[in-house]
Design a protein around this motif. Structure first.
Motif, short mmCIF file in Angstrom:
data_model
loop_
_atom_site.label_atom_id
_atom_site.label_comp_id
_atom_site.label_asym_id
_atom_site.label_seq_id
_atom_site.Cartn_x
_atom_site.Cartn_y
_atom_site.Cartn_z
N ASP A 15 0.86 -1.19 0.00
CA ASP A 15 0.00 0.00 0.00
C ASP A 15 0.89 1.24 0.00
OD1 ASP A 15 -2.36 1.31 -0.10
OD2 ASP A 15 -2.89 1.04 2.01
N LYS A 55 -5.07 7.64 1.47
CA LYS A 55 -4.29 6.81 2.37
C LYS A 55 -3.11 7.61 2.92
CE LYS A 55 -5.65 2.82 -0.41
NZ LYS A 55 -5.19 1.71 -1.26
N HIS A 60 -0.58 7.43 5.15
CA HIS A 60 0.36 6.72 6.01
C HIS A 60 1.78 6.95 5.49
CE1 HIS A 60 0.82 3.61 2.91
NE2 HIS A 60 -0.49 3.61 2.81
N LEU A 72 0.59 -5.55 2.40
CA LEU A 72 -0.84 -5.80 2.57
C LEU A 72 -1.12 -7.29 2.78
CD1 LEU A 72 -2.16 -3.48 -0.29
CD2 LEU A 72 -2.62 -3.18 2.14
N ASP A 74 -12.36 -0.07 7.59
CA ASP A 74 -10.93 -0.26 7.73
C ASP A 74 -10.19 0.94 7.17
OD1 ASP A 74 -8.45 -1.36 8.16
OD2 ASP A 74 -8.48 -2.64 6.39
N ASP A 126 -5.11 2.44 11.56
CA ASP A 126 -4.46 1.28 12.16
C ASP A 126 -5.30 0.68 13.27
OD1 ASP A 126 -2.36 1.70 10.47
OD2 ASP A 126 -1.06 2.65 11.96
N ASN A 158 0.37 -4.26 13.37
CA ASN A 158 -0.35 -3.15 12.76
C ASN A 158 -0.31 -1.89 13.62
OD1 ASN A 158 -3.67 -2.12 12.21
ND2 ASN A 158 -2.12 -2.08 10.62
N LYS A 170 5.64 -2.85 10.03
CA LYS A 170 4.26 -2.41 9.81
C LYS A 170 3.58 -3.25 8.74
CE LYS A 170 1.28 0.99 10.73
NZ LYS A 170 0.90 1.41 12.08
N PHE A 188 -0.47 -4.05 6.94
CA PHE A 188 -1.89 -3.77 6.84
C PHE A 188 -2.65 -5.06 6.55
CE2 PHE A 188 -1.32 0.90 5.32
CZ PHE A 188 -1.04 1.28 6.62
#
Length: 358
Positions: free
Chosen positions: A35, A41, A43, A49, A156, A159, A203, A213, A215
């Motif tokens: 992602d 998004k 982040h 993902l 969703d 986080d 997550n 990290k 998702f």
């Protein structure tokens, strides 16, 4: 009381998920299952993902090795495999909303027709006796399955939200199964919970899990949504039902209301109800000044509140029609509040300035 051997499925699901979450990270970059930041998004960096794939495989392995679920529901894993594959393709190629919807109905048909896990009765939701659906129950189930899958998918956005909301719902299911003396069935939701917990640790970058990290992706949110609706239908229908259908609705009430409010707002503006945007509940909390973590806690508490109402209604056997019309009234209030949320926020800010002048 469960002996130690009965915890083996949970340990298996937990550790398989934990290992896969680490092992699959480099594979995610290799196959493009990542992602990247965009308008919707916000982040940092490129994030794998593969969380949902790891959760699914962990549940599958734990179930096959310990015979918790596979013995009675091989079709559950067939439907789940298709929904995870669909999610992976969507994560990789960003499929069209209409094409994704058609595939979701196909997966729902596996549950309703092949597995014969469909809604036959809505209970006494109108106060005139139980509502039996007959053959219409198959088609109603398809709509419900696709609705729940997308409700979990749409919520969703920050986080821990989809995973955390899923834990809240699944733990509520466990509680109701225990309260209805159906403790033998609690391993099904518990295995899912055991697989989700290590994902949430990564997550949310909890202590000891930072630097990796991950998702859930559409594969994960859709798999969890399918799992939840499969369990709810399974335990609300038939003579051995552990809870009433309206109780199941309350357990997933917040995601359903958020989806309904969003789709109504888009339709009112003449937009496609499937068009993505940044006006979900978590977006509202963050634009109102909440941090992502505080937004997460607030929304999960709201979701827990819905579940608590459902549990109390079941325990005290509040008439189904009162629970139904109460839900519909709250839906109207929720939708109205979301439609006018910025007016409400400005009002409270004005009151705060007057009460607490600088």
């Amino acid at each position: 009381m469960m002996d130690y051997l009965q915890f083996i499925p949970l340990f298996t699901a937990f550790f398989v998920a934990l290992i896969l979450l680490v092992v699959m990270t480099p594979l995610a970059h290799q196959f493009g299952l990542v992602d990247q930041p965009s308008y919707r998004k916000r982040h940092n960096g490129i994030v794998p993902l593969t969380g949902g794939v790891a959760i699914f495989v962990a549940v599958l392995v734990a179930s096959v090795l310990t015979d918790v679920w596979m013995k009675n529901n091989p079709l559950f894993f067939t439907a789940s495999a298709f929904i995870v594959l669909l999610g992976m393709l969507d994560d990789r190629f960003d499929l069209s909303a209409k094409g994704r919807l058609v595939c979701q109905f196909g997966v729902a048909s596996i549950m309703a027709w092949s597995a014969q896990n469909y809604i036959t009765s809505l209970g006494d939701i109108f106060g005139f006796g139980s509502v039996y659906l007959g053959l219409a129950g198959y088609f109603f189930t398809l709509v419900c399955v696709v609705g729940v899958i997308n409700a979990i998918n749409m919520i969703d956005g920050i986080d821990g939200l989809a995973g955390g909301m899923s834990l809240v719902v699944l733990l509520s299911v466990v509680s109701l199964l225990l309260l209805s003396d159906n403790g033998a069935a609690i391993m099904e939701p518990l295995v899912i919970i055991a697989a989700i917990v290590p994902f949430l640790a990564f997550n949310l970058s909890l202590k000891g899990f930072k630097g990796n990290k991950i998702f859930m992706g559409d594969a994960g949110s859709m798999f969890v949504g399918l799992t939840i609706v499969w369990l709810l239908v399974d335990h609300t229908q038939g003579p051995g039902a552990s809870l009433r259908p309206i109780t199941g609705v309350w357990l997933i009430g917040l995601p359903l209301m958020d989806m309904a409010a969003i789709m109504f707002r888009r339709a009112r503006k003449g937009q496609s109800v499937l068009k993505p945007d940044r006006k979900h509940l978590h977006n509202i909390f963050m634009r109102a000044g909440f941090s992502p973590r505080r937004s997460l806690v607030a929304i999960l508490l709201m979701g827990a509140g819905y579940c608590l109402i459902g549990i109390l209604g079941e325990v005290y056997q509040v008439p189904a029609y009162i629970m139904f019309w109460g839900f519909m009234a709250l839906l109207v209030v929720y939708s109205t509040a979301i439609m006018n949320i910025w007016k409400i926020i400005r009002f409270f800010r004005a009151v705060k300035r007057r009460l607490l002048p600088a």
